[in-house]
Design an enzyme around this catalytic site. Sequence first.
Site, PDB file in Angstrom:
ATOM      1  N   ASP A  12       0.771  -0.893  -0.261  1.00  0.00           N
ATOM      2  CA  ASP A  12      -0.153   0.118  -0.099  1.00  0.00           C
ATOM      3  C   ASP A  12       0.726   1.197   0.076  1.00  0.00           C
ATOM      4  OD1 ASP A  12      -1.927  -1.487  -0.089  1.00  0.00           O
ATOM      5  OD2 ASP A  12      -2.880  -1.439   1.701  1.00  0.00           O
ATOM      6  N   ASP A 131     -13.807  -5.717  -4.152  1.00  0.00           N
ATOM      7  CA  ASP A 131     -13.532  -6.258  -2.850  1.00  0.00           C
ATOM      8  C   ASP A 131     -15.112  -6.486  -2.617  1.00  0.00           C
ATOM      9  OD1 ASP A 131     -11.076  -5.725  -2.663  1.00  0.00           O
ATOM     10  OD2 ASP A 131     -11.993  -3.194  -1.855  1.00  0.00           O
TER      11      ASP A 131
END
Lengths: 258, 216
Positions: A12, A131
């Site tokens: 990330d 997701d």
Amino acid sequence: MSLKARIIPCLDVKDGRVVKGVSFVDLIDAGDPVEAAIAYDSAGADELCFLDITASSDNRGIIFDVVSQTAEHCFMPLTVGGGVRELVDIRNLLNAGADKVAINTTAVKNPDFVAQAADKFGNQCIVISIDAKRVSNQNQGNRWEIFTHGGRQSTGIDAIEFAQLVVEKGAGEIMLTSMDQDGQKSGYDLALTRSIADAVQVPVIASGGVGTLDHLVEGIRDGHANAVLAASIFHFGTYTIYEAKHYMNNNGIAMRLD
Amino acid sequence: MKTAIIDYGSGNLHSAAKAFERALRDNEIDGKIVVTDNPQTVTQCDHIVLPGVGAFADCRKGLDNVDGMMEALEEVVISRARPFLGICVGTQLMATRGLEKSVTQGFNWIGGEVREIEPDDDNLKIPQIGWNTINVINKHELLKDIQTGPDGRHAYFVHSYHLVADNRNHIIAECDYGGAVTAIVGRDNMIGTQFHPEKSQKLGLALIANFLRWNP
């Protein structure tokens, strides 16, 4: 068939820095994504994923520099996602050195964007990041829905149907994250992974929930995924890429060990 | 020694250029890498690289849109017989025609068609994405000192189509993906890889170094 399963560490990146840091090797600067990429490259990762979670649009351009510097040093495939809204974003990432671009919210809002992107850049470089969260109760049949905004916002869209839709539009790969399992270290949502992997013709990357090396094995063997993505078990040195690949290979999953 | 990487609006030129520069450096080869969309520059170079990412028809169109580039390629590769390396769709363009989305004419340097891969196992996904080993069909200098075969090094593939050559002598290597899939084609001074050498770590950098030293 001699194609190998892939292990993909995911970093990330926010405003050009690795979030939460990486502590697995003697990095001079644990927050530098390029340094982390170089370390993973030499450790034998099969692919690398950068997820740009930069919030402000002013700093969005920084990721291009990160990708470009990574491509100078790493001769391995690189997937970059986060904040892809227009075709020009994809062009810029590919030009900087990304091989594949992951699209999430924009594909949910406008599935035709997937078709435009695939026509322009080829299906093989368009990864749709999904997701999904379980919405069925335990005594019901399985149902997962697409969530956006880090799993907070429900869309009511069925995850399997959405996966089939984006593949029809031209997605070349699905990166599937279980929002229920993410961060839990109790393994992938195998029922979800298998349901989607069996429903589409393109490769699926399993994501969300890895805590042990057995979880990686399960993702491929039981989840029918073609690649396994993990973050913290590698970043914090719980396991090395080398250990993971050998463990998987010893458990019946052909891996690239050179 | 100058190597041209042809820029026609397709592909990841930055990664390719960096991999070629690295191969020069690591092997102490004296040379320069030029990324160019100028046909004149191409004809002045000693080695020519044609990358390509995307669909066959789009890549062909992109190349045709660069004024004089096709003529420059014909001159330098066919008439002057300088070493040429195609990568991915750059390799597919060497065929007679491509069948992706529409029928599109290729260069016809390697007789054959670019067709969708059809694995004999329904569980195998399309595109083929990932690392596969390669099996040598016809020996080639570009594979010198590279360990091939099932226990050999791996190459990174990401594709749905491959070049099916009319002449088996033009197949340098294949990979196994539910049957034989073309990995490298070549003849005389030209060669092309379906996989991405610039993303194939050890195998890739070794193959690029062999290309930079190649004197067919």
